[in-house]
Design a protein around this motif. Structure first.
Motif, short mmCIF file in Angstrom:
data_model
loop_
_atom_site.label_atom_id
_atom_site.label_comp_id
_atom_site.label_asym_id
_atom_site.label_seq_id
_atom_site.Cartn_x
_atom_site.Cartn_y
_atom_site.Cartn_z
N PHE A 48 4.97 5.98 -6.46
CA PHE A 48 5.04 5.67 -4.83
C PHE A 48 6.04 4.72 -4.38
CE2 PHE A 48 2.51 2.15 -6.47
CZ PHE A 48 2.92 1.27 -5.67
N VAL A 49 6.57 4.72 -3.17
CA VAL A 49 7.59 3.88 -2.73
C VAL A 49 7.04 3.30 -1.44
CG1 VAL A 49 9.87 3.70 -1.71
CG2 VAL A 49 9.32 5.47 -3.45
N SER A 50 7.23 1.83 -1.48
CA SER A 50 6.68 0.89 -0.24
C SER A 50 7.87 0.52 0.41
CB SER A 50 6.14 -0.21 -1.03
OG SER A 50 5.49 -1.06 0.09
N LYS A 51 8.11 0.76 1.57
CA LYS A 51 9.22 0.36 2.35
C LYS A 51 8.91 -0.57 3.38
CE LYS A 51 11.30 5.07 1.53
NZ LYS A 51 11.83 6.22 2.47
N MET A 52 9.70 -1.45 3.85
CA MET A 52 9.70 -2.28 4.74
C MET A 52 10.97 -2.78 5.52
SD MET A 52 7.62 -5.88 5.28
CE MET A 52 7.08 -6.40 6.96
N ARG A 53 10.95 -2.65 6.70
CA ARG A 53 12.44 -3.34 7.36
C ARG A 53 12.11 -4.62 7.71
NH1 ARG A 53 16.87 -0.99 9.74
NH2 ARG A 53 15.92 1.21 9.67
N LYS A 54 13.29 -5.41 7.62
CA LYS A 54 13.43 -6.76 7.75
C LYS A 54 13.35 -7.24 9.28
CE LYS A 54 15.62 -11.21 6.84
NZ LYS A 54 16.69 -11.88 6.11
N LEU A 55 12.52 -7.90 9.75
CA LEU A 55 12.47 -8.13 11.35
C LEU A 55 13.65 -9.14 11.67
CD1 LEU A 55 8.75 -8.60 11.85
CD2 LEU A 55 9.91 -6.37 12.14
N ASP A 56 14.01 -9.12 13.00
CA ASP A 56 14.92 -9.96 13.30
C ASP A 56 15.04 -10.25 14.67
OD1 ASP A 56 17.18 -11.37 13.57
OD2 ASP A 56 18.69 -10.09 12.73
N GLY B 222 1.29 -10.91 -6.65
CA GLY B 222 2.46 -9.97 -6.29
C GLY B 222 2.66 -9.05 -7.37
N TYR B 223 1.83 -9.06 -8.39
CA TYR B 223 1.74 -7.95 -9.27
C TYR B 223 0.44 -7.56 -10.01
CZ TYR B 223 1.43 -11.60 -12.84
OH TYR B 223 0.85 -12.88 -13.65
N ILE B 224 0.34 -6.31 -10.73
CA ILE B 224 -0.87 -6.15 -11.23
C ILE B 224 -0.85 -5.96 -12.60
CG2 ILE B 224 -2.80 -4.34 -11.41
CD1 ILE B 224 -2.05 -3.70 -8.29
N ILE C 227 1.08 -2.64 -14.55
CA ILE C 227 1.03 -1.68 -13.68
C ILE C 227 2.13 -1.43 -12.75
CG2 ILE C 227 -0.23 -0.35 -11.93
CD1 ILE C 227 -2.88 -1.12 -13.03
N TYR C 228 2.49 -2.52 -12.04
CA TYR C 228 3.76 -2.60 -11.04
C TYR C 228 3.80 -4.01 -10.53
CZ TYR C 228 1.78 -2.57 -6.34
OH TYR C 228 0.95 -2.75 -5.44
N LYS C 229 4.98 -4.28 -10.02
CA LYS C 229 5.31 -5.75 -9.27
C LYS C 229 5.92 -5.47 -8.04
CE LYS C 229 7.87 -9.99 -9.77
NZ LYS C 229 8.84 -10.71 -10.70
N ALA C 230 5.36 -6.08 -6.91
CA ALA C 230 5.83 -5.81 -5.54
C ALA C 230 7.21 -6.79 -5.28
CB ALA C 230 4.78 -6.25 -4.58
N GLU D 297 3.40 -5.33 3.17
CA GLU D 297 4.19 -6.69 4.18
C GLU D 297 4.76 -7.79 3.24
OE1 GLU D 297 2.11 -8.42 2.66
OE2 GLU D 297 0.42 -9.21 3.67
N PHE D 298 5.18 -7.12 2.16
CA PHE D 298 5.85 -7.89 0.88
C PHE D 298 6.94 -8.90 1.36
CE2 PHE D 298 8.11 -3.86 0.68
CZ PHE D 298 9.22 -4.09 0.53
N LEU D 299 7.86 -8.47 2.49
CA LEU D 299 9.05 -9.54 2.76
C LEU D 299 8.19 -10.74 3.54
CD1 LEU D 299 11.47 -6.98 4.31
CD2 LEU D 299 11.60 -8.34 2.06
N TYR D 300 6.88 -10.63 3.89
CA TYR D 300 6.46 -11.72 4.70
C TYR D 300 5.14 -12.33 4.07
CZ TYR D 300 10.02 -10.14 7.91
OH TYR D 300 11.26 -9.89 8.52
#
Length: 386
Positions: free
Chosen positions: A62-70, A161-163, A175-178, A372-375
């Motif tokens: 899977f791909v988790s995407k997030m746009r940085k708010l400004d 932040g990881y499993i 398993i993976y790391k955010a 919501e990994f950026l925040y």
């Protein structure tokens, strides 16, 4: 009265691929039969409506995407007709992860056990209601295992932040790391939160203000503290106790020298605290073969955007695809979904020597993704700033 026909009973049809799936699905979706007991994962994540596809080897990424708010900066003063300065475009941050497969302990019913059920229950009571209820109890324990596993994974990704899976008796490992920014990992502040002279509220407010200033946006946030930390550290903190006492004195409420601050007392004071986001108490625990475990990392508090933290990514169970398409003709399997469509129950009828036996297994291929990994801010409350 005619003898009860066990071979055509509802219980027997639970392993019959012709109509067993319909009956099994009805049973699994009946809240009076199957309950959801370990629901921590549902409090923090929703189920992705889309199935993550698998590659030729059966792996689903899977791909988790997030746009940085400004929120932008102040304008530039210019001479008339002066051009603007090109603005940097915020790209989309993303990370990838692999969806793992899990299977619970299974139940096996041998021919003599089924014969015993028929003799002791069916012939005496004239129906199979009691046996179906017993089967539902067995399935309930499998669903509980799945809910506990998913809740543990959810607590891990939220608090560290990881499993890393180290439970059960099967495969173990990462398993993976955010992709949480390094600057989002914070220390406790001037003092460890357990220190007797820690001004805990001030330090929490300082952390909030620091990250919001760095982000340049004011997001509605919430603190998440595990149950023991909230009750044994936060509510017993000297600054918190003094604040509650002051509030109660001003409002003519009872105050004692060694007063024990309760959650209700603090909730009364909270609206008076400026700059502190709401506190959510985290309650989660699971049972592994070694005893009671927790997915939430010890000594960690989390500051994150309010609402759900992400979605449960899931994919198809390869067993169902392969067995329904290429399964041995002598083996009969019935599949049904439960757990918001995330869990697959498989009933199998096969030969064991000269007699039949019946298996029940529960499988899932899903994992929580932090979206919501950026925040997402993870605070080590045990380590003070240098």
């Amino acid at each position: 009265m005619a003898k009860f026909d066990f071979q055509n009973s509802t219980y027997s049809k639970l392993w019959d691929s012709a109509e067993g799936r319909t009956i099994l699905t009805q049973l699994l979706q009946d809240p009076d039969m199957i309950r959801s007991n370990f629901t921590f994962w549902k409090e923090k994540f929703t189920v992705d409506p889309n199935i993550t596809p698998t590659d030729a080897s059966g792996t689903a990424t899977f791909v988790s995407k997030m746009r940085k708010l400004d929120m932008g900066t102040m304008m530039h003063m210019r001479a008339p007709l002066g051009d603007s300065i090109p603005r940097d475009k915020n790209g989309i941050a993303y990370y990838t992860g692999v969806i793992p497969d899990f299977i619970s302990d299974g139940f096996v019913e041998q021919a003599m056990e089924r014969e015993y059920k028929e003799q002791q229950f069916i012939e005496n009571f004239g129906n199979d209601a009691m046996i179906i209820a017993q089967f539902a109890d067995e399935v309930q324990s499998l669903v509980d295992s799945a809910d506990q596993t998913l809740s543990n994974l959810s607590a891990q990704i939220l608090s560290q932040g990881y499993i890393q899976y180290k439970y059960g008796k099967g495969i173990q490992g990462n398993i993976y790391k955010a992709d949480i920014p390094a600057e989002n990992f914070k220390k406790a502040g001037a003092k460890a939160w357990t220190a007797s002279d820690c001004k805990l509220i001030d330090q929490m407010v300082d952390i909030e203000q620091e990250v919001k200033d760095a982000w340049g946006v004011d997001i509605a946030m919430q603190w998440e503290l595990p149950y023991d930390m909230y009750h044994n550290v936060f509510l017993k903190n000297a600054q918190v106790v003094d604040l509650v006492k002051q509030y109660r004195v001003v409002n003519d409420l009872v105050v004692t020298d060694n007063m024990h601050v309760t959650d209700t007392m603090f909730r009364q004071v909270y609206p008076e605290i400026e700059g502190l986001s709401p506190i959510v108490v985290i309650e989660e625990k699971q049972k592994d073969s070694t005893g009671i475990v927790h997915g939430w990392k010890d000594g960690v508090a989390v500051l994150r955007p309010r609402g759900y933290a992400g979605v449960i990514r899931h994919t198809t169970i390869l067993d169902q695809k392969m067995y329904e398409k290429y399964g041995a003709s002598a083996i009969q399997r019935t599949f049904a979904k439960t757990g918001d469509g995330l869990y697959t129950l498989m009933n199998t009828t096969l030969d064991n020597g000269n007699l039949k036996e019946w298996h029940t297994d529960l499988m899932m291929a899903c994992v929580p993704s932090l979206d919501e990994f950026l925040y997402h801010v993870i605070v080590d409350t045990k380590t003070a700033n240098e």
